[in-house]
Design a protein around this motif. Structure first.
Motif, mmCIF file in Angstrom:
data_model
loop_
_atom_site.group_PDB
_atom_site.id
_atom_site.type_symbol
_atom_site.label_atom_id
_atom_site.label_comp_id
_atom_site.label_asym_id
_atom_site.label_seq_id
_atom_site.Cartn_x
_atom_site.Cartn_y
_atom_site.Cartn_z
ATOM 1 N N ILE A 40 -10.341 5.129 3.702
ATOM 2 C CA ILE A 40 -10.149 4.266 4.870
ATOM 3 C C ILE A 40 -8.665 4.224 5.258
ATOM 4 O O ILE A 40 -8.322 4.275 6.448
ATOM 5 C CB ILE A 40 -10.695 2.844 4.595
ATOM 6 C CG1 ILE A 40 -12.215 2.903 4.431
ATOM 7 C CG2 ILE A 40 -10.310 1.893 5.726
ATOM 8 C CD1 ILE A 40 -12.856 1.577 4.080
ATOM 9 N N ALA A 41 -7.788 4.170 4.256
ATOM 10 C CA ALA A 41 -6.348 4.133 4.554
ATOM 11 C C ALA A 41 -5.924 5.404 5.285
ATOM 12 O O ALA A 41 -5.131 5.351 6.223
ATOM 13 C CB ALA A 41 -5.547 3.954 3.266
ATOM 14 N N ALA A 42 -6.466 6.543 4.872
ATOM 15 C CA ALA A 42 -6.120 7.801 5.530
ATOM 16 C C ALA A 42 -6.542 7.753 6.999
ATOM 17 O O ALA A 42 -5.782 8.151 7.893
ATOM 18 C CB ALA A 42 -6.792 8.965 4.813
ATOM 19 N N GLY A 43 -7.753 7.229 7.270
ATOM 20 C CA GLY A 43 -8.215 7.096 8.646
ATOM 21 C C GLY A 43 -7.379 6.116 9.436
ATOM 22 O O GLY A 43 -7.092 6.310 10.628
ATOM 23 N N LEU A 44 -6.978 5.054 8.748
ATOM 24 C CA LEU A 44 -6.184 4.010 9.393
ATOM 25 C C LEU A 44 -4.816 4.553 9.828
ATOM 26 O O LEU A 44 -4.284 4.173 10.877
ATOM 27 C CB LEU A 44 -6.008 2.854 8.396
ATOM 28 C CG LEU A 44 -5.973 1.420 8.925
ATOM 29 C CD1 LEU A 44 -7.121 1.160 9.883
ATOM 30 C CD2 LEU A 44 -6.026 0.445 7.750
ATOM 31 N N LEU A 60 4.049 3.485 7.069
ATOM 32 C CA LEU A 60 4.625 3.025 5.806
ATOM 33 C C LEU A 60 3.880 1.791 5.297
ATOM 34 O O LEU A 60 3.532 1.689 4.112
ATOM 35 C CB LEU A 60 6.112 2.727 6.000
ATOM 36 C CG LEU A 60 6.889 2.388 4.733
ATOM 37 C CD1 LEU A 60 7.016 3.631 3.868
ATOM 38 C CD2 LEU A 60 8.276 1.837 5.073
ATOM 39 N N VAL A 61 3.627 0.850 6.203
ATOM 40 C CA VAL A 61 2.944 -0.388 5.803
ATOM 41 C C VAL A 61 1.557 -0.055 5.234
ATOM 42 O O VAL A 61 1.150 -0.587 4.194
ATOM 43 C CB VAL A 61 2.821 -1.353 7.005
ATOM 44 C CG1 VAL A 61 1.858 -2.488 6.680
ATOM 45 C CG2 VAL A 61 4.187 -1.902 7.380
ATOM 46 N N ILE A 62 0.851 0.860 5.922
ATOM 47 C CA ILE A 62 -0.500 1.205 5.455
ATOM 48 C C ILE A 62 -0.449 1.888 4.085
ATOM 49 O O ILE A 62 -1.219 1.571 3.182
ATOM 50 C CB ILE A 62 -1.216 2.106 6.483
ATOM 51 C CG1 ILE A 62 -1.449 1.328 7.778
ATOM 52 C CG2 ILE A 62 -2.550 2.616 5.932
ATOM 53 C CD1 ILE A 62 -1.844 2.199 8.953
ATOM 54 N N VAL A 63 0.502 2.805 3.925
ATOM 55 C CA VAL A 63 0.627 3.506 2.641
ATOM 56 C C VAL A 63 0.925 2.525 1.514
ATOM 57 O O VAL A 63 0.314 2.574 0.438
ATOM 58 C CB VAL A 63 1.725 4.599 2.723
ATOM 59 C CG1 VAL A 63 2.051 5.140 1.343
ATOM 60 C CG2 VAL A 63 1.265 5.724 3.631
ATOM 61 N N VAL A 64 1.846 1.595 1.780
ATOM 62 C CA VAL A 64 2.209 0.626 0.742
ATOM 63 C C VAL A 64 1.016 -0.268 0.405
ATOM 64 O O VAL A 64 0.700 -0.501 -0.767
ATOM 65 C CB VAL A 64 3.424 -0.224 1.195
ATOM 66 C CG1 VAL A 64 3.613 -1.418 0.275
ATOM 67 C CG2 VAL A 64 4.687 0.634 1.224
ATOM 68 N N LEU A 65 0.327 -0.750 1.447
ATOM 69 C CA LEU A 65 -0.845 -1.606 1.201
ATOM 70 C C LEU A 65 -1.898 -0.863 0.377
ATOM 71 O O LEU A 65 -2.463 -1.404 -0.568
ATOM 72 C CB LEU A 65 -1.460 -2.052 2.530
ATOM 73 C CG LEU A 65 -0.798 -3.260 3.208
ATOM 74 C CD1 LEU A 65 -1.505 -3.566 4.528
ATOM 75 C CD2 LEU A 65 -0.831 -4.481 2.294
ATOM 76 N N ALA A 66 -2.146 0.388 0.750
ATOM 77 C CA ALA A 66 -3.160 1.169 0.042
ATOM 78 C C ALA A 66 -2.776 1.356 -1.423
ATOM 79 O O ALA A 66 -3.618 1.265 -2.316
ATOM 80 C CB ALA A 66 -3.365 2.531 0.710
ATOM 81 N N ARG A 67 -1.494 1.584 -1.663
ATOM 82 C CA ARG A 67 -1.042 1.728 -3.051
ATOM 83 C C ARG A 67 -1.270 0.445 -3.836
ATOM 84 O O ARG A 67 -1.721 0.467 -4.974
ATOM 85 C CB ARG A 67 0.438 2.091 -3.095
ATOM 86 C CG ARG A 67 0.719 3.567 -3.005
ATOM 87 C CD ARG A 67 2.227 3.814 -3.030
ATOM 88 N NE ARG A 67 2.792 3.601 -4.356
ATOM 89 C CZ ARG A 67 2.973 4.573 -5.247
ATOM 90 N NH1 ARG A 67 2.597 5.797 -4.954
ATOM 91 N NH2 ARG A 67 3.514 4.327 -6.419
#
Lengths: 368, 214
Positions: free
Chosen positions: B137-141, B195-202
């Motif tokens: 989902i993060a990748a799609g986001l 960046l925000v999405i990547v950090v949240l996903a991590r």
């Protein structure tokens, strides 16, 4: 106790997966469902916790009709172990094990202590608690799967080919430990496998199913191997039934012949003294190590000269073990040891077979 | 260059407008796409119509959608709600398949064991399936975020102020500075979202950052 009363599953396309199964899985024992693929064994198992709803008949657990119970409540009271364990990849080992206790509302510390206790109980180090499933090997994951199923101490356990996906050595270990655990816990277990060897090894009772979910035979493992009810069961029970059946027959009473043995470091002259073609080597506590051929011994006996092919049996073991000891020994003399693993003597296969042919004793499971 | 320094206030205002016009639809779109994706996965027959149907929404030209919105919603032409709704539609178009495929990637054995332990469908979705679908989902986001930042600028043509307004301004006046400023701000904004999405996903997937079997 789990009781199938004419349990039937017909799928919407008309396929009959299970056709009127009547079976009783006794409290505190292991009942194995075994059969070829398509025989409805997994479907039967999943009807017990209603992951698959029966289309006919009833399934009772301790005289309560499972259909009358709330499905989620029912499932929380039944341990379930599957192939590949099905652990939650995003939860640590301790959290995986704690799943059902949490659903049941146990308090935090009780839940955690129970999970930690189970980690050790299934033979894993306590340091695994904080790891994630992918950090464990397949066999270790399966142990966690068993621990997770046991977490809320359910009286009933369903196991669907739990040991099929691990390598043979690990599988054997898991089977042994599963039997040890069951001897301590005494759960009512329904166990599905396609492997007849696993079925006769683990089952107190084995139910062989035909394609279409029809019961072919229910019996204890020894009876199943000795007296299959028809060609289908005989074929399925496989080759070597007579030999494998010996695994369920206690060793006949035999008096082992005394065996001259030497220890490591014995000189070649000493080894040749007995005049035998093979000489048994033992350690300082008289535990058998292997055989040597005096003709080939040129220097004091060392471990790298030992022939280790022979298995070792005990007098109170099975007929299969003692016959195998004789058959696998290079000297033709099977090594028999006492409870401490110390040498008692040897027996030959001829002696074992002769003893097996004599009339069965009172403790044999033979029937007319 | 002096134009940019003189208009930092305006650029800042446009960037903030742009940010919320792109971000809010991202959240709303995710909220809508989750049940749609779940349904597409849960009911086999729905997968193709739902995923293909929502995917088709993405082919509607953005200018047309912005202009149609007031007619459909009964809003004023300058109302930012038009932009939010239109962008939400695009986000749903991109994320429905993502959610469905993310949920579909959860191993069957995990679903089966969750069910067998007595997790109901809702609890299973929120505590097992969605957490495990986070990476997909993060990748799609991330794709949807960049797409939103880009498409929002078209709303300048219907007069909703954001960084796109700098493009129209520069275009009408045949003046490069606002266009450059708008482009840079768009890129920075897109990178920031990413960046925000990547950090949240991590943060949501601690199990993916542990070593393999010993």
């Amino acid at each position: 106790m789990i009781r199938f009363e004419g349990a039937t599953k017909t799928f919407p396309d008309g396929t009959v997966a299970v056709g009127g199964l009547d079976l009783l899985a006794a409290t505190g024992s292991i009942t194995v469902l075994v059969g070829p693929s398509g025989c409805g064994k997994t479907t039967s198992l999943r009807m017990v916790n209603r992951m698959i709803e029966p289309t006919g008949g009833r399934i009772m657990i301790d005289d309560r009709d499972t259909a009358s119970m709330d499905a989620a409540q029912l499932r929380r009271g039944i341990g379930y172990v599957i192939q590949h364990a099905g652990l939650f990849p995003h939860r640590t080992i301790v959290d995986n094990i704690a799943t059902v206790p949490r659903l049941l509302g146990w308090d935090r510390s009780t839940t955690r202590n129970r999970a930690l206790e189970l980690i050790e109980r299934v033979g894993l180090p306590a340091s695994f608690a904080g790891r994630y499933p992918h950090q464990l090997s397949g066999g270790q994951q399966q142990r966690v799967g068993v621990a997770r199923a046991l977490a809320a101490d359910p009286p009933v356990m369903l196991m669907d080919e739990p040991f099929s996906a691990v390598d043979p050595v690990v599988r054997e270990q898991l089977q042994e430990e599963f039997l040890r655990l069951q001897s301590e816990l005494g759960k009512t277990i329904l166990f599905v496998t396609h492997d007849i060897d696993e079925a006769v090894k683990l089952g107190d009772q084995v139910a062989v199913l035909r394609v279409g979910g029809v019961l072919a035979q229910v019996a204890d493992p020894a009876t199943l191997l000795r007296d299959p009810v028809d060609d289908f069961v005989a074929d399925f029970a496989g080759r070597d039934r007579g030999y494998r059946g010996l695994g369920f027959r206690p060793a006949p009473s035999l008096t082992p012949r005394s065996e001259p043995a030497v220890t490591l470091g014995t000189s070649p002259e000493e080894v040749r003294r007995s005049g035998n073609a093979w000489v048994l080597v033992v350690d300082d506590d008289r535990r058998p190590l292997g055989w040597v051929e005096p003709a080939r011994v040129t220097e004091p006996v060392a471990t790298d000269r030992l022939h280790r092919g022979g298995t070792v049996a005990r007098l109170d073991g099975s007929s299969r073990a003692i016959l195998d000891a004789a058959l696998s020994s290079p000297s033709g003399r099977g090594v028999v040891v006492d409870d401490d693993g110390c040498l008692l003597g040897t027996v030959t296969s001829a002696e074992v077979v002769a003893a097996l042919q004599s009339p069965p004793g009172p403790d044999s499971s033979g029937q007319p | 260059m002096t134009w940019i320094l003189d208009h930092l206030d305006d650029i800042g205002y446009y960037t903030l407008q742009h940010a919320w016009l792109a971000a809010l639809p991202l959240l709303l779109g995710l909220l809508l796409a989750t049940p749609l994706g779940w349904a597409a996965r849960r009911y086999r027959g729905l997968y193709t119509p739902v995923v293909a149907g929502t995917g088709l929404l993405y082919t509607i030209p953005s200018l047309a959608l912005f202009i149609l919105m007031p007619l459909i919603l009964g809003t004023q032409i300058l109302d930012p709600v038009n932009v939010v709704v239109a962008m939400t539609i695009y986000t749903v178009a991109l994320l429905t398949r993502t959610v469905a495929d993310g949920l579909g990637a959860v191993p069957d054995s995990v679903i089966a064991s969750a069910t067998a332990m007595g997790l109901g469908p809702v609890r299973r979705l929120f505590t097992v399936e969605l957490p495990l679908a986070v990476p997909v989902i993060a990748a799609g986001l991330r794709v949807a975020a960049v797409s939103n930042v880009s498409i929002v600028s078209v709303a300048a043509l219907i007069g909703v102020p954001q960084l796109g307004s700098l493009f129209t301004d520069g275009f009408y006046r045949d003046f490069l500075d606002p266009i450059v400023a708008g482009l840079v701000a768009c890129v920075v904004l897109a990178l920031l979202f990413d960046l925000v999405i990547v950090v949240l996903a991590r943060l949501l997937t601690p199990w993916l950052r542990t070593g393999g079997a010993p």
